[in-house]
Design an enzyme around this catalytic site. Sequence first.
Site, PDB file in Angstrom:
ATOM      1  CB  CYS A 137     -28.118   3.150 -23.289  1.00  0.00           C
ATOM      2  SG  CYS A 137     -28.570   1.709 -22.320  1.00  0.00           S
TER       3      CYS A 137
ATOM      4  CB  CYS B 186     -28.988  -0.276 -24.902  1.00  0.00           C
ATOM      5  SG  CYS B 186     -29.705   0.715 -23.618  1.00  0.00           S
ATOM      6  CG  ASP B 187     -26.817   0.802 -28.050  1.00  0.00           C
ATOM      7  OD1 ASP B 187     -27.685  -0.049 -28.319  1.00  0.00           O
ATOM      8  OD2 ASP B 187     -27.053   2.016 -28.017  1.00  0.00           O
TER       9      ASP B 187
END
Length: 311
Positions: A138, A141-142
Amino acid sequence: MGENMEMVRCLIIGSGPAGYTAAIYAARADLKPVMYQGMQPGGQLTITTEVDNFPGYPKGITGPEMMEEFKQQAERFGTQVRFGVVTEVDFSKRPFIVKADDGKTVAAESVIIATGASAKWLGMESEKKFMGMGVSGCATCDGFFYRNQDVAIVGGGDTAAEEATYLAKLCKKVYMIHRRDELRASKAMQHKVLSTPNIEMVWNSAPEEVLGDQSGVTGLRVRNVKTGESSDLAVMGFFVAIGHKPNTEIFAGQLELDDMSYVKTKPGTTQTSVEGVFAAGDVQDHHYRQAVTAAGTGCMAAIEAERFLAS
Ligand code: NDP
């Protein structure tokens, strides 16, 4: 109905943000919800690191910690959270019959499906080894952790294209690895990718091994599938974006699914093709896929279940 059958007013299947939010609302509405957590208690967020985009956590929180808080909040109002996987459902008549791998059979007056989706992975040993240590499913997200660094992403669809352009804004360089010489992504996304100067396409190639040490990922070995030659890319992050699959195997034949196997819901609601069965979160959403949108639809599902039970 068998004598050992347990009666439940509201059964929730799955324990990500959608499932727990549904549980909080259902418990507060006195529906005495029972939840089966499923294969991966806490859901996809438990395999991410820091969550910085969920409102209410101004300093950020790790995915596993956040899901533990969701669980505590659901339990505080009386949700019965069970460690177990639902293996079989019968939605053909009411009450709905649900079997789990703890040996129990439940007769449920309403069901909320929140089984989510799973990222597809390449299946390499090294991919598993460095999961959360430089390997991610993701970018939203990261990606933040790789500011001004070089990263690689694999995939050629809209998700990979979208994530590559997202990463390109943060990272120094993004290698986009695709197994063919043409992207599957929409023309608009292809254009965006190909015109972003710091995205370098690595065509006809497949990741062979994630390289790294105790500190995490340090590189990626890719093989050109046409020439058979391998080469190493120096990257600190490796994003896998080869698609998701909804966790709907046990619902096939019981509920209407769309052509990608996501549960179909009536627009603007969480109502499935079976009255009294609701679906929330990623299992019915391949577009937004965010914790906060999943939580939102979990809330909707509980309110709809409550109204259904009252009518
Ligand atoms: P897709 O299935 O569309 O694409 C998956 C990509 O990964 C393909 O390019 C495929 O290669 C590649 N791939 C699959 N398996 C492997 C493997 N084992 N090794 C290497 N590469 C692999 O998935 P997406 O998640 O990209 O998209 C899912 C759906 O959601 C699509 O319909 C998409 O259009 C939609 N979507 C729309 C968005 C938007 O409109 N903004 C954003 C994101 C998704 P190959 O092409 O060779 O098959």
